[in-house]
Design an enzyme around this catalytic site. Structure first.
Site, PDB file in Angstrom:
ATOM      1  N   ASN A  73     -35.211  47.834 117.267  1.00  6.52           N
ATOM      2  CA  ASN A  73     -34.001  47.485 118.245  1.00  6.52           C
ATOM      3  C   ASN A  73     -32.840  47.255 117.457  1.00  6.52           C
ATOM      4  O   ASN A  73     -32.658  46.253 117.011  1.00  6.52           O
ATOM      5  CB  ASN A  73     -34.809  46.224 118.881  1.00  6.52           C
ATOM      6  CG  ASN A  73     -33.708  45.841 120.091  1.00  6.52           C
ATOM      7  OD1 ASN A  73     -32.649  46.628 120.399  1.00  6.52           O
ATOM      8  ND2 ASN A  73     -33.694  44.649 120.759  1.00  6.52           N
ATOM      9  N   LYS A  84     -30.099  46.838 118.782  1.00  7.72           N
ATOM     10  CA  LYS A  84     -29.174  45.846 119.881  1.00  7.72           C
ATOM     11  C   LYS A  84     -27.862  46.647 119.861  1.00  7.72           C
ATOM     12  O   LYS A  84     -27.783  47.958 119.964  1.00  7.72           O
ATOM     13  CB  LYS A  84     -29.109  44.596 119.471  1.00  7.72           C
ATOM     14  CG  LYS A  84     -30.471  43.883 119.262  1.00  7.72           C
ATOM     15  CD  LYS A  84     -30.548  42.630 118.918  1.00  7.72           C
ATOM     16  CE  LYS A  84     -32.069  42.029 118.852  1.00  7.72           C
ATOM     17  NZ  LYS A  84     -32.101  40.456 118.618  1.00  7.72           N
ATOM     18  N   HIS A 130     -35.878  42.286 127.510  1.00  3.14           N
ATOM     19  CA  HIS A 130     -35.430  41.379 126.337  1.00  3.14           C
ATOM     20  C   HIS A 130     -34.972  40.219 126.974  1.00  3.14           C
ATOM     21  O   HIS A 130     -34.100  40.125 127.612  1.00  3.14           O
ATOM     22  CB  HIS A 130     -34.812  42.573 125.537  1.00  3.14           C
ATOM     23  CG  HIS A 130     -34.840  41.974 123.970  1.00  3.14           C
ATOM     24  ND1 HIS A 130     -33.973  40.637 123.760  1.00  3.14           N
ATOM     25  CD2 HIS A 130     -35.289  42.272 122.779  1.00  3.14           C
ATOM     26  CE1 HIS A 130     -34.029  40.411 122.386  1.00  3.14           C
ATOM     27  NE2 HIS A 130     -34.712  41.304 121.729  1.00  3.14           N
ATOM     28  N   GLU A 176     -32.357  38.707 125.626  1.00  5.00           N
ATOM     29  CA  GLU A 176     -31.158  38.792 125.594  1.00  5.00           C
ATOM     30  C   GLU A 176     -30.455  39.148 126.975  1.00  5.00           C
ATOM     31  O   GLU A 176     -29.534  38.696 127.555  1.00  5.00           O
ATOM     32  CB  GLU A 176     -30.584  39.650 124.458  1.00  5.00           C
ATOM     33  CG  GLU A 176     -30.788  38.632 123.277  1.00  5.00           C
ATOM     34  CD  GLU A 176     -30.768  39.556 122.158  1.00  5.00           C
ATOM     35  OE1 GLU A 176     -30.988  39.308 120.903  1.00  5.00           O
ATOM     36  OE2 GLU A 176     -30.460  40.866 122.113  1.00  5.00           O
ATOM     37  N   GLU A 191     -42.159  37.912 122.139  1.00  4.80           N
ATOM     38  CA  GLU A 191     -40.717  37.514 121.186  1.00  4.80           C
ATOM     39  C   GLU A 191     -40.434  36.084 121.656  1.00  4.80           C
ATOM     40  O   GLU A 191     -39.622  35.757 122.635  1.00  4.80           O
ATOM     41  CB  GLU A 191     -39.850  38.494 121.558  1.00  4.80           C
ATOM     42  CG  GLU A 191     -39.949  39.919 120.874  1.00  4.80           C
ATOM     43  CD  GLU A 191     -38.406  40.476 120.926  1.00  4.80           C
ATOM     44  OE1 GLU A 191     -38.266  40.912 119.824  1.00  4.80           O
ATOM     45  OE2 GLU A 191     -37.817  40.539 121.767  1.00  4.80           O
ATOM     46  N   GLY A 208     -33.367  36.094 115.772  1.00  3.25           N
ATOM     47  CA  GLY A 208     -32.157  36.233 115.309  1.00  3.25           C
ATOM     48  C   GLY A 208     -31.897  34.600 114.713  1.00  3.25           C
ATOM     49  O   GLY A 208     -30.722  34.397 114.053  1.00  3.25           O
ATOM     50  N   SER A 227     -37.526  37.394 113.989  1.00  3.99           N
ATOM     51  CA  SER A 227     -37.284  37.270 112.545  1.00  3.99           C
ATOM     52  C   SER A 227     -38.199  37.927 111.701  1.00  3.99           C
ATOM     53  O   SER A 227     -38.812  37.196 110.731  1.00  3.99           O
ATOM     54  CB  SER A 227     -37.168  36.020 112.360  1.00  3.99           C
ATOM     55  OG  SER A 227     -35.856  35.394 112.755  1.00  3.99           O
TER      56      SER A 227
END
Length: 252
Positions: A10, A12, A96, A98, A168, A174, A213
């Site tokens: 991904n 992003k 996701h 985010e 996740e 991140g 991560s």
């Protein structure tokens, strides 16, 4: 020994045309090292066509980071499933964390997108996960169960055969902080149990990915867990050799 069979990159909101060429060349050069592992690259929309051209003859699949639930019409700024299909997209990320946070995506919206994706014969990668406060309050499973129930609502067994679930933990995305293999496996085992309870044999075959991560130095230990079938890779997927090492770890 690794149980992984699927690794998804991904990117992003990162990358450029040069990276699509660089990444495709590195993956091509290393492909023999992870033969048998399905590798998917999800660049931004603007790079899909370039990436599709570079990997056309390779055993690398193309993925998108989002899609509209609508087929067409007055939806400015949206991209439909058919548009992505025309570019050769096979996998689409949905929900996701985010997007849930920044675009306020709801479970109902994700369910509508999952229906559209799977009805078209593409694979929906549905993301779930808890934040740090929810984990500390011992609400991890209740949060994820609600996300599963609502984000997969209405899907038939046939459609579920086109679903991947990616766990996740938001606190590990991140941040450099990764769930331990045991922590990840505990959640994956509960997800597997829920899938089997609700979709029987189909649920037993839904791939379960871990993301948060993941790097070359921890991928092997994560992928060796019984219910971790691969990874959804963020930052490390922008580095060709690092991502290739993760793919090799999946093969074991």
């Amino acid at each position: 020994m690794s149980n992984a069979s699927l690794v998804i990159a991904n990117w992003k909101m990162n990358g450029n045309r040069a990276l699509t060429r660089e990444m495709s060349e590195i993956l091509r050069d290393n492909q023999a090292d992870f033969k048998g592992v399905k590798v998917v690259v999800c660049p931004p929309y603007t790079l899909l066509a370039d990436m599709a051209g570079h990997i056309y003859y390779d055993e690398i699949a193309l993925g998108a980071q989002n899609v509209s639930q609508h087929e067409n019409g007055a939806h400015t700024g949206e991209i439909s499933v058919a548009m992505l299909q025309e570019l050769g997209v096979e996998y689409i990320l949905l929900g996701h964390s985010e997007r849930r946070a920044e675009q306020q995506e709801s479970n109902d919206s994700i369910a509508a997108k999952a229906a559209a994706v799977t009805q078209a014969g593409l694979t929906a990668v549905v993301c779930v996960g808890e934040d740090k406060s929810q984990r500390e309050a011992d609400k991890t499973w209740s949060v994820i169960q609600a996300q599963l129930e609502q984000s997969l609502a209405g899907l038939s067994a046939k459609q579920m055969a086109r679903v991947v679930v990616a766990y996740e933990p938001i606190w590990a995305i991140g941040t450099g902080e990764t769930a331990s293999p045991a922590q990840a496996q505990e959640v994956h085992a509960k997800i597997r149990g829920w899938l089997v309870e609700n979709y029987q044999q189909v649920g037993a075959r839904v791939p379960l990915l871990y993301g948060g991560s993941v790097k070359a130095n921890n991928a092997e230990s994560l992928f060796s867990e019984a219910d971790i079938d691969g990874g959804l890779i963020g930052g490390a997927s922008l580095k060709g050799e690092e991502f290739s090492a993760i793919c090799r770890a999946a093969k074991g």
